[in-house]
Design an enzyme around this catalytic site. Structure first.
Site, PDB file in Angstrom:
ATOM      1  N   ASP A 108       0.846  -1.196   0.000  1.00  0.00           N
ATOM      2  CA  ASP A 108       0.000   0.000   0.000  1.00  0.00           C
ATOM      3  C   ASP A 108       0.880   1.244   0.000  1.00  0.00           C
ATOM      4  OD1 ASP A 108      -2.285   1.872   0.905  1.00  0.00           O
ATOM      5  OD2 ASP A 108      -3.288  -0.064   0.877  1.00  0.00           O
ATOM      6  N   HIS A 139      -3.563   5.987   3.825  1.00  0.00           N
ATOM      7  CA  HIS A 139      -4.312   4.805   3.386  1.00  0.00           C
ATOM      8  C   HIS A 139      -3.706   3.517   3.929  1.00  0.00           C
ATOM      9  CE1 HIS A 139      -5.946   1.859   0.441  1.00  0.00           C
ATOM     10  NE2 HIS A 139      -6.965   2.695   0.343  1.00  0.00           N
ATOM     11  N   ALA A 278      -7.306  -7.446  -8.642  1.00  0.00           N
ATOM     12  CA  ALA A 278      -8.308  -8.303  -7.994  1.00  0.00           C
ATOM     13  C   ALA A 278      -9.005  -9.213  -8.987  1.00  0.00           C
ATOM     14  CB  ALA A 278      -9.331  -7.442  -7.263  1.00  0.00           C
ATOM     15  N   SER A 331     -11.330  -0.588  -0.332  1.00  0.00           N
ATOM     16  CA  SER A 331     -10.018  -0.612   0.317  1.00  0.00           C
ATOM     17  C   SER A 331     -10.141  -0.920   1.793  1.00  0.00           C
ATOM     18  CB  SER A 331      -9.317   0.742   0.155  1.00  0.00           C
ATOM     19  OG  SER A 331      -8.859   0.930  -1.149  1.00  0.00           O
TER      20      SER A 331
END
Length: 392
Positions: A108, A139, A278, A331
């Site tokens: 990240d 984040h 993903a 997220s």
């Protein structure tokens, strides 16, 4: 004229002698290794490698971007203790497992290593960007807090607070990142013994088209066609990497990858399918849920075609510099899923003395629950349901 590519090959494959290589081989099985390299290839060299049966994937590096939270707001009021709604919803407080003995990787924006939520955790950090080592966005700190954060002011924010070793790969800096750096980070995480790899990022398709138009001088039509070609190639790259990660489980050190499905949908007007990485086969795509009067519902922004779902709206977790912050997005759902995966990994490790990727993946997906969901939830939106912690 040559261009930069990511090349994934078996150990017996040979990169052309004229190519500039910088990859490191990684163990896959006693009889096979995979090598991930970034290499400058001419058109002829590219064609030769593409037809070589030992080449598993070859793709041009594409820009990657953060799956930005849909909303974010500081938590200004003192918390009354207990646990966040997301930690409670996945059943973590009722589980006898805490993630002890499990290694989690968070790829990240980095982490604030001095935040109280991470006291007592061995943070193994590596920076794959040109920016500073610490989290300059917030984040990554928020996601890490949801996975393994310790209590903050009496509030439980972490699904698996027993995790004592975490791999923090900073793959997104001020200018974003690339599929090449993500692939290297996955390789690094596997080398370092990650059982669970969490990623809340996606390919920046519009950004790549813009790069081809403005930096390489192409018209929009050929630029879009080239971007689509490389988009497919990158999906294949992540498919192969995920297959490699999952195959390690046959030797007792299983690893799985969980990734955010994306926030591009705007229900009920339209729905967007899950985005890479993903979308890769073998990667657990996670959708976001929100609380409703009649049960949990898919969040309006959550992309479709997911494998599982988890709390992703109004999630409270760690903020760089100390304190807490609320964020919403797939997220935020992804680290809930990674935390639950860590709990299942601990259970499997205790029962079997090792972790097989297939078993870990099966428990995570098959044990997801639909009973907490509102009526009418469609499988493509929520997958097999909300992930649930093992209870015994």
């Amino acid at each position: 004229m040559s261009e930069r590519f990511i090349v994934l090959q078996s150990s017996s494959a040979v990169i052309p002698a004229s190519a500039s290589m910088g990859g490191v081989a990684i163990a896959h099985a006693p009889v096979e290794t995979l090598s991930l390299t970034e290499v400058d290839l001419s058109k002829a060299e590219h064609a030769s490698l593409r037809h070589d049966p030992r080449t598993r994937a070859i793709a041009r590096a594409m820009p990657m971007k953060l799956i930005e939270p849909v909303e974010s707001g500081a938590v200004t009021e003192p918390q009354a203790g207990g646990e966040t709604w997301g930690v409670k919803a996945v059943g973590a407080p009722d589980s006898p497992f805490s993630g002890e003995g499990v290694t989690v990787a968070v790829l990240d924006t980095g982490i604030d290593p001095d935040h109280p939520a991470f006291q007592g955790v061995e943070l193994v950090r590596r920076n794959f960007t040109d920016g500073g080592d610490d989290d300059q966005h917030g984040h990554g700190t928020h996601c890490a807090g949801t996975i393994f954060g310790r209590d903050v002011d009496g509030l439980r924010i972490g699904v698996a607070p027993g995790v004592r070793r975490a791999l923090i790969g900073k793959v997104l800096g001020p200018g974003g990142g690339s599929s090449a750096s993500i692939a290297r980070a996955i390789q690094w995480a596997v080398d370092e013994g990650a059982h669970v790899i969490s990623m809340s990022l996606g390919i920046d398709f519009p950004g790549f088209v813009d790069e081809l138009v403005h930096r390489e001088g192409l018209d929009i039509n050929p630029a879009t066609s080239i971007a689509l070609e490389q988009y497919r190639a990158n999906v294949n790259l992540f498919n192969e990497l995920a297959g490699f990660v999952n195959s390690i489980g046959a030797f007792g050190h299983g690893s799985i990858i969980v990734a955010a499905s994306g926030n591009e949908s705007n229900r009920p007007q339209f729905e967007i399918a899950v985005a890479p990485p993903a979308a890769g086969t073998g990667i657990v795509a996670v959708g976001a849920l929100q609380e409703g009067a009649d049960g949990l519902r898919v969040a309006s922004f959550s992309n479709t075609e997911v494998d599982v779902s988890a709390p992703g709206v109004g999630v409270i977790s760690a903020r760089p510099g100390g304190g807490l912050v609320s964020m919403s997005g797939t997220s935020m759902a992804t680290p809930h899923t990674a935390g639950v995966a860590a709990l299942w990994a601990e259970k499997l490790k205790r029962q079997n003395g090792g972790i097989e990727s297939g078993a870990l993946l099966a428990q995570l997906v098959a044990r997801a629950d639909r009973t907490l969901l509102a009526d009418g939830a469609e499988e493509e939106d929520v997958g097999s349901g909300i992930v649930r912690a093992p209870l015994e």
